[in-house]
Design a protein around this motif. Structure first.
Motif, short mmCIF file in Angstrom:
data_model
loop_
_atom_site.label_atom_id
_atom_site.label_comp_id
_atom_site.label_asym_id
_atom_site.label_seq_id
_atom_site.Cartn_x
_atom_site.Cartn_y
_atom_site.Cartn_z
N MET A 103 1.07 -0.55 0.21
CA MET A 103 -0.04 -0.02 -0.11
C MET A 103 0.96 1.30 -0.51
SD MET A 103 -3.60 -0.82 2.15
CE MET A 103 -2.71 -1.75 3.36
N ILE A 104 2.14 1.80 1.02
CA ILE A 104 3.30 2.77 1.09
C ILE A 104 3.46 2.48 -0.26
CG2 ILE A 104 4.68 3.65 2.24
CD1 ILE A 104 3.58 1.57 4.69
N THR A 105 4.27 1.44 -0.92
CA THR A 105 5.23 1.36 -1.85
C THR A 105 4.14 1.79 -3.79
OG1 THR A 105 4.93 -0.45 -2.74
CG2 THR A 105 7.05 -0.08 -1.49
N SER A 106 2.25 1.89 -3.47
CA SER A 106 2.14 2.16 -4.61
C SER A 106 0.76 3.86 -4.40
CB SER A 106 0.75 1.27 -4.72
OG SER A 106 -0.39 0.93 -3.29
N MET A 107 1.21 4.26 -3.02
CA MET A 107 0.39 5.74 -3.23
C MET A 107 0.70 7.01 -3.79
SD MET A 107 0.29 5.38 1.26
CE MET A 107 -1.06 6.50 1.75
N SER A 108 2.25 7.11 -4.29
CA SER A 108 2.38 7.77 -5.04
C SER A 108 2.07 7.86 -6.06
CB SER A 108 4.43 7.97 -5.16
OG SER A 108 4.36 6.51 -5.33
N TYR A 109 1.50 6.43 -6.61
CA TYR A 109 1.04 6.19 -8.25
C TYR A 109 0.01 6.93 -7.69
CZ TYR A 109 -1.38 3.43 -11.72
OH TYR A 109 -2.70 3.78 -12.75
N GLN A 156 -2.01 8.70 -5.40
CA GLN A 156 -2.33 10.30 -5.28
C GLN A 156 -2.45 10.78 -7.20
OE1 GLN A 156 1.10 12.13 -3.47
NE2 GLN A 156 -0.29 13.58 -2.69
N GLU A 157 -1.39 10.17 -7.97
CA GLU A 157 -1.68 11.19 -8.81
C GLU A 157 -2.34 10.57 -10.22
OE1 GLU A 157 2.19 11.20 -11.39
OE2 GLU A 157 2.57 12.35 -9.50
N SER A 158 -3.12 9.54 -9.89
CA SER A 158 -4.11 8.50 -11.04
C SER A 158 -4.99 8.97 -10.44
CB SER A 158 -3.46 7.54 -11.47
OG SER A 158 -3.14 6.44 -10.74
N VAL A 159 -5.55 8.14 -9.33
CA VAL A 159 -6.82 8.46 -8.65
C VAL A 159 -6.95 8.68 -7.23
CG1 VAL A 159 -8.47 6.46 -8.51
CG2 VAL A 159 -7.18 5.95 -10.06
N PRO A 160 -7.51 10.13 -7.06
CA PRO A 160 -7.03 10.77 -5.89
C PRO A 160 -7.63 9.92 -4.48
CG PRO A 160 -6.83 11.94 -7.28
CD PRO A 160 -6.95 10.86 -8.26
N MET A 161 -8.75 9.63 -5.03
CA MET A 161 -10.02 9.24 -4.34
C MET A 161 -8.95 7.80 -3.08
SD MET A 161 -13.53 8.57 -4.09
CE MET A 161 -13.86 6.81 -5.09
N TRP A 162 -8.30 7.07 -4.08
CA TRP A 162 -8.42 5.29 -3.80
C TRP A 162 -6.95 5.55 -3.18
CZ3 TRP A 162 -10.01 1.03 -2.69
CH2 TRP A 162 -8.74 0.23 -2.36
N TYR A 163 -6.51 6.76 -3.14
CA TYR A 163 -4.93 7.46 -1.87
C TYR A 163 -5.92 7.93 -0.69
CZ TYR A 163 -1.95 10.44 -0.47
OH TYR A 163 -0.80 11.60 0.45
N ARG A 164 -6.71 8.46 -0.79
CA ARG A 164 -7.29 8.36 0.10
C ARG A 164 -7.67 7.24 1.22
NH1 ARG A 164 -9.13 13.24 -3.01
NH2 ARG A 164 -11.01 12.75 -3.32
N ALA A 165 -7.65 6.94 -0.11
CA ALA A 165 -9.07 5.46 1.35
C ALA A 165 -7.79 4.81 1.93
CB ALA A 165 -9.32 4.52 -0.38
N LEU A 166 -6.80 4.16 0.90
CA LEU A 166 -5.35 3.50 1.37
C LEU A 166 -4.81 4.45 2.99
CD1 LEU A 166 -3.38 2.91 -1.35
CD2 LEU A 166 -4.85 1.58 -0.77
N ILE A 167 -5.00 5.42 3.54
CA ILE A 167 -4.90 5.75 4.00
C ILE A 167 -5.70 5.83 5.47
CG2 ILE A 167 -4.51 8.54 5.51
CD1 ILE A 167 -3.53 9.64 2.88
N ILE A 219 -7.82 3.09 5.37
CA ILE A 219 -7.14 1.86 5.75
C ILE A 219 -5.92 1.44 6.48
CG2 ILE A 219 -6.22 -0.44 4.65
CD1 ILE A 219 -7.99 0.24 2.16
N LEU A 220 -5.55 2.51 5.75
CA LEU A 220 -3.15 1.92 7.19
C LEU A 220 -4.08 2.80 8.64
CD1 LEU A 220 -0.89 3.08 4.59
CD2 LEU A 220 -1.81 1.45 5.59
#
Length: 617
Positions: free
Chosen positions: A31-37, A39-50, A52-53
């Motif tokens: 999850m952590i290593t994919s967050m930068s990707y 964050q740029e491509s699907v911001p909502m999924w980036y926030r969802a990962l945060i 989840i963590l």
């Protein structure tokens, strides 16, 4: 294959110690290593990962600890299965208690109500389907006095013949063991060190009808007596917490303080240290107690301490060996506690034999105050039943006492029945519309004599069929012995917030919200003990009471509708079994409203941030 091979079993409950940390670490790292990707491509999924963590990382130790608890339980269960304890004393005839439980209910109505017996036999899901058969059993019993006694006699006979008694590697029918085993115990006696003072009836109570019982915890030991107690009794009757003849019985004890001198009365207490037992009260009134309790030093140290600090006496069985070079009279209380007591399940025949020889010149009252969870409750109830039966045959003047529960199927008065209908009409709309609530108004029983008898179904399925069988055995014994001329004190106690009940968070929550369903009132143990003890005294001392056979009943089961301190169960619009969940929810909403509001606000903010990236408007 009956059991899983140990290597597979061990791996199943041990590999999590490696797999869980590895899996959790890998998932978090991914999850952590994919967050930068993201964050740029699907911001909502980036926030969802945060989010989840935020939940997953702190929560992961809980998952590991849960598996550790499962492992510990599974290992213990397997070890016990591999090295089972030898069966001793009164035991179930089958590993499945359901089979025997069902067989006893079926046998009880086989002759008097064959149709009801067939329904029991056809029941596929006895664990949850037993409730309607309890009502069916009561309805069959109410057809006539003969039917009631026939059902009771058949049920008791089936129980005594089905259960087994194990000793020294051999098993026999429990009924055979009670008839053939001749052992007994030595006898010890202790006297209290206080003088008996004149007493008046006082009841610890600091509550208020219609209010949650826990709000009055600090006042639970405040005592009321005399005119104040009588006024409270009237309040309880008017609100529907108790029946009128229960209030009359308690008022009679108030008006006859000489009844509270028990120095000439002898009580056998089976399960003497039970939380709901009358031991402290009876000792304070100078009673002579014949105590039966587990052969455990701590139990007897407690009993001896209570006796010494009272004007009463205690007589007790001594199972252990007297230390060499000493006699019983030379032993200290501490030394006596180590050798006193017996086991109701393992020493049942010897207890009955010993009691038959104790105080032969005295009139005795024997009470069953035992309780254990699950299947053991039935075993205890049956053991006590065998003891009471044998003692009743030996002593025609024996009085017998039980504590009844409101969560059973009982006969009620026409007035109580009409009160249920009236309560249903004025119940709050949210209670009426709830899919959970179930009407407490049941169809009356039409007897063979053409009369109508009203009933209430207080059985809660969650209690389980073993609990209800244990209580049914007591009911059956009560009406059989009353028909033979014995006085029976078997009053219904209210729902009581004992430590053993409210340590369960779900029960505590349900009790905390039941006041919303008028006229339910939960009592603290101090109140229940006092009123039930006073009702016992009334039933023994007042020879005109409903406890004596001279008080005529249309049906033997109507004994239990008298002197009821049911806590509102008999007059509530809805079955007690249908209001538990709603009561618990109401309690949680009120007690944790701040936390729920804060949690809801936080959840709403998290959802808004997830979808918009902003918190607030």
């Amino acid at each position: 294959m009956k059991t899983v091979p140990y290597p597979i079993f061990y791996l199943r409950y041990s590999l999590f110690m490696v797999l869980y940390p590895a899996g959790i670490t890998g998932e978090v790292f991914q999850m952590i290593t994919s967050m930068s990707y993201w964050q740029e491509s699907v911001p909502m999924w980036y926030r969802a990962l945060i989010l989840i963590l935020v939940v997953y990382v702190p929560g992961s130790p809980g998952m590991v600890l849960n598996m550790w608890g499962n492992r510990k339980g599974a290992m213990k269960k397997r070890a016990q299965a591999a090295n089972p304890r030898p069966e001793k004393g009164l035991v179930w005839p089958d590993k499945s208690t359901t089979k025997t439980n069902k067989a006893i209910f079926q046998a009880s109505v086989e002759t008097e109500a064959p149709a009801a017996a067939k329904k029991v036999k056809k029941e596929k899901n006895w664990r949850w389907g037993y409730v309607k058969h309890v009502e069916g059993n009561v309805r069959a019993s109410l057809a006539s006095p003969k039917a009631a006694l026939g059902v009771a006699d058949a049920g008791l006979k089936a129980a005594h013949d089905l259960f087994l008694f194990a000793r020294d590697g051999n098993k026999m029918k429990f009924s055979e063991a009670m008839a053939t085993m001749k052992g007994t115990f030595k006898t010890g006696t202790l006297r209290g060190e206080k003088k008996l003072e004149k007493k008046k009836l006082e009841v610890p109570y600091g509550g208020k009808v219609g209010k949650p019982y826990y709000k009055f915890k600090k006042a639970r030991n405040d005592k009321i007596g005399g005119a104040e107690l009588k006024e409270q009794l009237k309040t309880w009757v008017d609100y529907g917490v108790i029946e009128a003849d229960c209030a009359k019985a308690l008022s009679d004890v108030c008006d006859n303080p000489e009844w509270l001198d028990l120095s000439e009365h002898y009580f056998v207490l089976l399960g003497a240290t039970s939380a709901m037992g009358p031991l402290p009260l009876l000792l304070s009134l100078g009673a002579n107690i014949i105590a039966i309790d587990i052969d455990r030093e701590s139990a007897w140290s407690k009993i001896f301490e209570m006796v010494r600090d009272s004007p009463g006496t205690v007589t007790f069985p001594i199972k252990g060996d007297v230390p060499e070079g000493k006699s019983l009279k030379d032993l200290s209380d501490a030394e006596l506690a180590k050798i006193s007591g017996c086991n109701l399940l393992e020493d049942t025949p010897e207890i009955a034999n010993w009691l038959c020889e104790i105080c032969p010149e005295k009139n005795l009252t024997i009470g069953n105050y035992t309780y254990l969870d699950g299947a053991l409750h039935v075993q205890l109830s049956l053991a006590c039943d065998a003891i009471i039966s044998k003692l009743a045959d030996k002593r025609p003047d024996l009085a017998i006492a039980f504590l009844c529960t409101p969560t059973d199927t009982h006969t009620i008065t026409k007035e109580a029945y009409e009160a249920i209908g009236a309560a249903e009409k004025v119940a709050p709309l949210w209670q009426k519309l709830s899919p959970m609530t179930e009407s407490n108004l049941l169809k009356p029983v039409a007897t063979e004599a053409g009369e109508e008898i009203y009933i209430v179904d207080g059985v809660a399925a969650a209690q389980g069929p073993n609990y209800i069988l244990a209580k049914r055995l007591q009911h059956w014994r009560a009406i059989i012995e009353r028909s033979k001329g014995h006085a029976i004190s078997s009053n219904i106690a209210p729902s009581t917030a004992t430590a053993s009940v409210v340590h369960n968070a779900q029960f505590a929550a349900a009790y905390g919200g039941m006041h919303l369903f008028e006229p339910i009132e939960v009592m603290y143990q101090e109140t229940s003990n006092a009123v039930m003890g006073a009702l016992l005294i009334h039933d023994i001392r007042n020879t005109k009471a409903y406890s004596y056979p001279a008080f005529k009943l249309n049906n033997p089961l109507q004994l239990f509708e008298h002197g009821s301190f049911h806590g509102g169960v008999w007059r509530c619009a809805f079955k007690i079994s249908s209001i538990g969940e709603m009561s618990a929810v109401a309690y949680y909403l009120k007690t944790y409203s701040l936390q729920i509001s804060a949690g809801s606000a936080a959840f709403g903010a998290a959802v808004m941030w997830l979808f918009t990236g902003k918190v607030g408007l």
